[in-house]
Write a protein that holds these residues in place. Structure first.
Motif, PDB file in Angstrom:
ATOM      1  N   PHE A  65      -1.858 -34.065 -34.651  1.00 32.64           N
ATOM      2  CA  PHE A  65      -2.246 -35.481 -34.699  1.00 32.64           C
ATOM      3  C   PHE A  65      -3.183 -35.785 -33.521  1.00 32.64           C
ATOM      4  N   PRO A  66      -4.368 -36.353 -33.793  1.00 30.49           N
ATOM      5  CA  PRO A  66      -5.342 -36.540 -32.698  1.00 30.49           C
ATOM      6  C   PRO A  66      -4.856 -37.531 -31.634  1.00 30.49           C
ATOM      7  N   GLU A  67      -5.123 -37.206 -30.395  1.00 28.65           N
ATOM      8  CA  GLU A  67      -4.726 -38.065 -29.266  1.00 28.65           C
ATOM      9  C   GLU A  67      -5.841 -39.068 -28.966  1.00 28.65           C
ATOM     10  N   TYR A  68      -5.922 -40.085 -29.792  1.00 27.86           N
ATOM     11  CA  TYR A  68      -6.945 -41.105 -29.569  1.00 27.86           C
ATOM     12  C   TYR A  68      -6.533 -42.032 -28.434  1.00 27.86           C
ATOM     13  N   GLU A  69      -7.525 -42.523 -27.726  1.00 27.88           N
ATOM     14  CA  GLU A  69      -7.228 -43.412 -26.594  1.00 27.88           C
ATOM     15  C   GLU A  69      -6.452 -44.650 -27.043  1.00 27.88           C
ATOM     16  N   PHE A  70      -6.826 -45.236 -28.186  1.00 25.39           N
ATOM     17  CA  PHE A  70      -6.206 -46.507 -28.583  1.00 25.39           C
ATOM     18  C   PHE A  70      -4.709 -46.350 -28.856  1.00 25.39           C
ATOM     19  N   LEU A  71      -4.264 -45.132 -29.165  1.00 27.17           N
ATOM     20  CA  LEU A  71      -2.836 -44.921 -29.416  1.00 27.17           C
ATOM     21  C   LEU A  71      -2.028 -44.962 -28.121  1.00 27.17           C
ATOM     22  N   GLY A  72      -2.730 -44.871 -26.992  1.00 30.04           N
ATOM     23  CA  GLY A  72      -2.044 -44.920 -25.708  1.00 30.04           C
ATOM     24  C   GLY A  72      -1.899 -46.317 -25.143  1.00 30.04           C
ATOM     25  N   ALA A  73      -2.453 -47.311 -25.828  1.00 29.82           N
ATOM     26  CA  ALA A  73      -2.380 -48.680 -25.297  1.00 29.82           C
ATOM     27  C   ALA A  73      -0.946 -49.202 -25.394  1.00 29.82           C
ATOM     28  N   GLY A  97     -16.109 -54.796 -31.028  1.00 32.17           N
ATOM     29  CA  GLY A  97     -15.105 -55.851 -31.227  1.00 32.17           C
ATOM     30  C   GLY A  97     -15.047 -56.809 -30.039  1.00 32.17           C
ATOM     31  N   ASN A  98     -14.078 -57.705 -30.059  1.00 34.86           N
ATOM     32  CA  ASN A  98     -13.975 -58.709 -28.997  1.00 34.86           C
ATOM     33  C   ASN A  98     -13.658 -58.110 -27.639  1.00 34.86           C
ATOM     34  N   GLU A  99     -12.740 -57.137 -27.625  1.00 33.65           N
ATOM     35  CA  GLU A  99     -12.318 -56.582 -26.332  1.00 33.65           C
ATOM     36  C   GLU A  99     -13.405 -55.697 -25.741  1.00 33.65           C
ATOM     37  N   GLY A 100     -14.163 -55.055 -26.620  1.00 29.22           N
ATOM     38  CA  GLY A 100     -15.200 -54.149 -26.157  1.00 29.22           C
ATOM     39  C   GLY A 100     -16.454 -54.843 -25.656  1.00 29.22           C
ATOM     40  N   ARG A 101     -16.657 -56.073 -26.080  1.00 28.38           N
ATOM     41  CA  ARG A 101     -17.871 -56.793 -25.644  1.00 28.38           C
ATOM     42  C   ARG A 101     -17.952 -56.859 -24.135  1.00 28.38           C
ATOM     43  N   VAL A 102     -16.800 -56.975 -23.513  1.00 30.64           N
ATOM     44  CA  VAL A 102     -16.780 -57.061 -22.054  1.00 30.64           C
ATOM     45  C   VAL A 102     -16.303 -55.752 -21.431  1.00 30.64           C
ATOM     46  N   GLY A 103     -16.317 -54.702 -22.228  1.00 32.10           N
ATOM     47  CA  GLY A 103     -16.086 -53.363 -21.687  1.00 32.10           C
ATOM     48  C   GLY A 103     -14.645 -53.036 -21.370  1.00 32.10           C
ATOM     49  N   GLN A 104     -13.685 -53.765 -21.968  1.00 28.12           N
ATOM     50  CA  GLN A 104     -12.290 -53.533 -21.597  1.00 28.12           C
ATOM     51  C   GLN A 104     -11.478 -52.803 -22.661  1.00 28.12           C
ATOM     52  N   GLY A 105     -12.053 -52.510 -23.803  1.00 22.66           N
ATOM     53  CA  GLY A 105     -11.314 -51.828 -24.864  1.00 22.66           C
ATOM     54  C   GLY A 105     -12.230 -51.685 -26.050  1.00 22.66           C
ATOM     55  N   SER A 147     -11.462 -37.472 -25.808  1.00 21.77           N
ATOM     56  CA  SER A 147     -12.004 -38.328 -24.753  1.00 21.77           C
ATOM     57  C   SER A 147     -13.516 -38.523 -24.858  1.00 21.77           C
ATOM     58  N   ASN A 148     -14.165 -37.792 -25.762  1.00 23.36           N
ATOM     59  CA  ASN A 148     -15.608 -38.048 -25.942  1.00 23.36           C
ATOM     60  C   ASN A 148     -15.862 -39.154 -26.970  1.00 23.36           C
ATOM     61  N   ILE A 149     -14.799 -39.803 -27.453  1.00 20.04           N
ATOM     62  CA  ILE A 149     -14.965 -40.995 -28.300  1.00 20.04           C
ATOM     63  C   ILE A 149     -14.968 -42.201 -27.367  1.00 20.04           C
ATOM     64  N   VAL A 150     -16.141 -42.699 -27.097  1.00 25.97           N
ATOM     65  CA  VAL A 150     -16.330 -43.735 -26.078  1.00 25.97           C
ATOM     66  C   VAL A 150     -17.104 -44.896 -26.705  1.00 25.97           C
ATOM     67  N   VAL A 151     -16.634 -46.091 -26.442  1.00 28.02           N
ATOM     68  CA  VAL A 151     -17.336 -47.287 -26.927  1.00 28.02           C
ATOM     69  C   VAL A 151     -17.943 -48.000 -25.721  1.00 28.02           C
ATOM     70  N   VAL A 152     -19.184 -48.402 -25.856  1.00 32.10           N
ATOM     71  CA  VAL A 152     -19.878 -49.040 -24.736  1.00 32.10           C
ATOM     72  C   VAL A 152     -20.548 -50.329 -25.218  1.00 32.10           C
ATOM     73  N   SER A 153     -20.462 -51.363 -24.401  1.00 32.14           N
ATOM     74  CA  SER A 153     -21.234 -52.600 -24.592  1.00 32.14           C
ATOM     75  C   SER A 153     -21.635 -53.016 -23.187  1.00 32.14           C
ATOM     76  N   GLU A 154     -22.858 -52.729 -22.798  1.00 32.42           N
ATOM     77  CA  GLU A 154     -23.209 -52.881 -21.395  1.00 32.42           C
ATOM     78  C   GLU A 154     -24.718 -52.978 -21.249  1.00 32.42           C
ATOM     79  N   VAL A 155     -25.158 -53.737 -20.287  1.00 26.64           N
ATOM     80  CA  VAL A 155     -26.587 -53.753 -19.969  1.00 26.64           C
ATOM     81  C   VAL A 155     -26.839 -52.741 -18.857  1.00 26.64           C
ATOM     82  N   ILE A 156     -27.777 -51.855 -19.109  1.00 23.21           N
ATOM     83  CA  ILE A 156     -28.091 -50.817 -18.123  1.00 23.21           C
ATOM     84  C   ILE A 156     -29.601 -50.842 -17.851  1.00 23.21           C
ATOM     85  N   ALA A 157     -29.998 -50.259 -16.734  1.00 22.10           N
ATOM     86  CA  ALA A 157     -31.431 -50.230 -16.374  1.00 22.10           C
ATOM     87  C   ALA A 157     -32.193 -49.385 -17.394  1.00 22.10           C
ATOM     88  N   ASN A 158     -33.432 -49.741 -17.599  1.00 23.83           N
ATOM     89  CA  ASN A 158     -34.235 -49.017 -18.597  1.00 23.83           C
ATOM     90  C   ASN A 158     -34.344 -47.534 -18.297  1.00 23.83           C
TER      91      ASN A 158
END
Ligand code: FES
Ligand code: FE2
Length: 428
Positions: free
Chosen positions: A143-151, A253-261, A396-407
């Motif tokens: 069974f895959p060890e996804y990050e969200f299952l650890g919340a 999603g809502n939690e990811g918009r601000v980088g928290q989930g 752990s390479n399944i990563v969600v990002v919502s962020e402003v970064i330099a060009n």
């Protein structure tokens, strides 16, 4: 372009179909734990076009067996939980969680017939408030060890929704980054929190840059999707979402918009014309604000997990609201907009009629990954993201990002910085 034959391969998941064989190499959610409390009634479920009964025996162990009794086919979901299994009401045959027949009370006392009867039974496990099943041949993969299952429980929100269309078109709505500037758009600016690296919200970027640049990367779990919007002096607004084989998407999603989930949407075929979407919404930094989600659930959802706004009532579209409130006129609950978009295509969309554009590269890549997986299984091999060894169980390479970064920051390298951050924050 998808041919008629490929569309059949991609959308049919019943027993014995090539797509069904591929799907049966993976674990899938089948119910929320709260839907099957200890001591509760067995629950009839339909998944991958199979009619089954999910139950907990009198020791609390999970069982998932074929719905119709192997004696003379009465419905076992009406049965009694007792004596170490599920007992059929018609003549009292008793089955354990492994499908063994433990008792046939009307047969002669010295009969060994019960030892010859084996009912179809599938493996289940329970993790993070959800019940998962494996409907394939032994051995089951790890069974895959996804990050969200650890919340932790207070940091997650789970919900199950029935949708009236094939699983794949519903899933494809999650890996379609450009629709955010249209389908879900509020008609007036909304006051929502700024994304990391910026003083603006995600909604502001969707509104200002309606032509995101999209890139994809094939990975060992599926496809990593990059969408980049112009963030002016601050650089670029980067969103990274993921298609995870074979039927899920990790989106902002809502939690990811601000980088928290993030939000994980897992689309399980009920049959070829219906699917269940299981959502895991989690925040790794703070408890979930349940009132935010419950507010919508009370008004927009029925107790059995359907949308109040649905195809039959044309999603209660209000053309006045379209002028002042939201782009669709269907209220401000995003899943309803997505349901409209994907259900309105019909039960199984005819992909030979599509005219794909540059914004569809994530969807094309996901379809290709699925067709490759079906071919692998037909050749007797495991498709990607079927994990066989515990030492390979690293998601752990399944990563969600919502962020402003330099060009000048390489967005294709940026996600690696967030792997470490997530690992550090996952509760033990
Ligand atoms: S039909 Fe189930 S025991 Fe006879
Ligand atoms: Fe959407």
């Amino acid at each position: 372009m998808v041919s008629r034959a490929e569309n059949e391969l991609l959308t049919r998941t019943g027993p014995g179909s090539p797509g069904g064989d591929m799907m049966r190499r993976y674990w899938h959610p089948v119910a929320l734990s709260e839907e099957l409390p200890p001591g509760g009634a067995p629950r009839p479920i339909r998944i991958l076009s199979e009619d089954l009964v999910l139950f907990r025996d009198d020791q609390g162990r999970l069982g998932l067996v074929e719905k119709l009794c192997p004696h003379r086919c009465a419905d076992l979901s009406f049965g009694r939980i007792e004596d170490g299994g599920l007992r059929c009401l018609y003549h009292g045959w008793l089955f354990d969680i492994n499908g063994r027949c433990l008792d046939q009370p009307a047969e002669p006392p010295d009969s060994k017939y019960k030892d010859e009867v084996r009912h179809t039974a599938y493996k289940c496990i329970e993790r993070a408030g959800m019940i998962f099943a494996y409907l394939g041949k032994d051995p089951a993969p790890v069974f895959p060890e996804y990050e969200f299952l650890g919340a932790a429980e207070e940091n997650r929100f789970l919900v199950r929704t029935s949708l009236e269309c094939n699983w794949l078109q519903a899933l494809e709505g999650n890996i379609d980054p450009s629709h955010l500037s249209y389908l879900h758009k509020p008609m007036a600016p909304v006051d929502s929190r700024a994304v990391p690296g910026s003083d603006k919200s995600a909604d502001a970027y969707y509104r200002e840059d309606t032509r995101p640049k999209l890139e994809i990367e094939r990975t060992n779990f599926g496809v990593r999707n990059y969408s980049i919007r112009n963030a002016g002096d601050k650089g670029k607004y980067l969103r990274i979402t993921n298609f995870i084989m074979p039927n899920k998407a990790a989106i902002v999603g809502n939690e990811g918009r601000v980088g928290q989930g993030y939000s994980l949407h897992w689309h399980v075929p009920i049959d070829d014309e219906n699917n269940m979407r299981f959502d895991f919404i989690f925040n790794r930094a703070r408890p979930i604000d349940r009132s935010r989600y419950n507010k919508h659930h009370e008004t927009e959802r029925t107790p059995d997990g359907r949308h109040v706004r649905n195809r039959a009532n044309r999603y209660l579209q209000d053309r006045e609201l379209m002028k002042t409130s939201n782009y669709t006129g269907m209220g401000d609950y995003f899943p309803v907009h997505d349901a409209y978009a994907t259900e309105s295509m019909g039960p199984i969309v005819d992909r030979t009629k599509e005219h794909l554009g540059s914004t569809d590269i994530c969807i094309v890549a996901a379809r290709r990954a699925l067709l490759n997986a079906i071919a692998a299984v037909e050749q007797g091999n495991d498709p990607i993201h079927v994990i066989r060894r515990p030492e390979d169980n690293d998601c752990s390479n399944i990563v969600v990002v919502s962020e402003v970064i330099a060009n000048e920051v390489d967005h294709k390298e940026f996600w690696k910085q967030r792997v470490h951050k997530q690992k550090m924050a996952v509760p033990a």
